[in-house]
Enzyme design. Sequence first.
Site, PDB file in Angstrom:
ATOM      1  N   GLU A 110       0.836  -1.222   0.000  1.00  0.00           N
ATOM      2  CA  GLU A 110       0.000   0.000   0.000  1.00  0.00           C
ATOM      3  C   GLU A 110       0.865   1.264   0.000  1.00  0.00           C
ATOM      4  OE1 GLU A 110      -2.087  -1.649   3.411  1.00  0.00           O
ATOM      5  OE2 GLU A 110      -3.979  -1.208   2.403  1.00  0.00           O
ATOM      6  N   GLU A 116      -3.429  -9.600   4.128  1.00  0.00           N
ATOM      7  CA  GLU A 116      -4.238  -9.292   5.317  1.00  0.00           C
ATOM      8  C   GLU A 116      -5.278 -10.359   5.616  1.00  0.00           C
ATOM      9  OE1 GLU A 116      -3.459  -7.119   2.971  1.00  0.00           O
ATOM     10  OE2 GLU A 116      -2.741  -5.281   3.906  1.00  0.00           O
TER      11      GLU A 116
END
Length: 261
Positions: free
Chosen positions: A115, A135
């Site tokens: 990210e 995640e």
Amino acid sequence: MNTFQTLLYQSSNGIGTITINRPDKLNALNALAKQELAQLLDSIKHDNDTHVVIITGAGEKSFVAGTDIGELTKLDAESGKLFAVGGQEVFDRIENLGKPVIAAINGYALGGGCELALACHIRIASENAKFGQPEVNLGIIPGYGGTQRLARLIGKGRAMEQILTGDQIDAQEALRIGLVNKVVPLADLMKTAEAMAQKIVSKGQVAVRLALKAVNMTDETNLTDGLALEASLFGVCCGSEDFKEGTKAFLEKRKPNFQNR
Ligand code: COA
């Protein structure tokens, strides 16, 4: 400016280089790293001598292996949302720095590391780089912009696959699907990023910044509004000294000497 515990920073020839520096934790972003990064970005934003920024990770193994998983364990529904908003705010400062930011990805770019790279404007990876949004393996979703920026960059289908499976991809696959701009041997990573940064520094910075703004807006505008913005920023360029110098230098068959105004 180099008083950080989790970052290294150096600036020369118009290029600022930020190194996330927690190599024993594969440069995982803890709360202090996010706080220091926000503080450093604010000071770079107002530094008139720094025109382009490079972000990399310390060591030869990892860019950033995600947010610090140890700090996730105490989150609940309410604090989890604030945690995501806080990380998003830091990465928004990168995307909206007003100066180009190049990610030099020197190994693992997982979770918050991927990210972080996505929030940069250009991504260059070393051959050993690995990308992923793992995640889901922890029972969460990407929270620092991954669901939004990954889908915008590589398309919804490919982003879905990465986010739903948590699988890692290598640098060549990242290049193939447009997640990175270039792949180079690790030994050449920083000089490749610096050469690209130097090339951008050599241009008129009025045009560079307005181009950055116009392209950045494609995520938020429809085509009609985007074209209107482009036309007005083009007009701003035409009113700049850089434009006069750039066109004059071309006609005089010499290199332009931009004053960045
Ligand atoms: N948060 C906190 N610590 C992390 C971390 C993270 N995201 N990623 C790595 N580390 C730490 C490890 O706990 C280990 O610390 P220790 O030596 O004190 O035990 C150290 O960094 C080295 O990592 P290690 O797992 O031993 O290296 P490896 O080469 O075996 O594996 C990875 C590398 C990247 C595959 C593995 O570390 C990993 O899966 N990390 C988590 C990635 C992730 O899920 N990120 C998203 C978080 S939302």
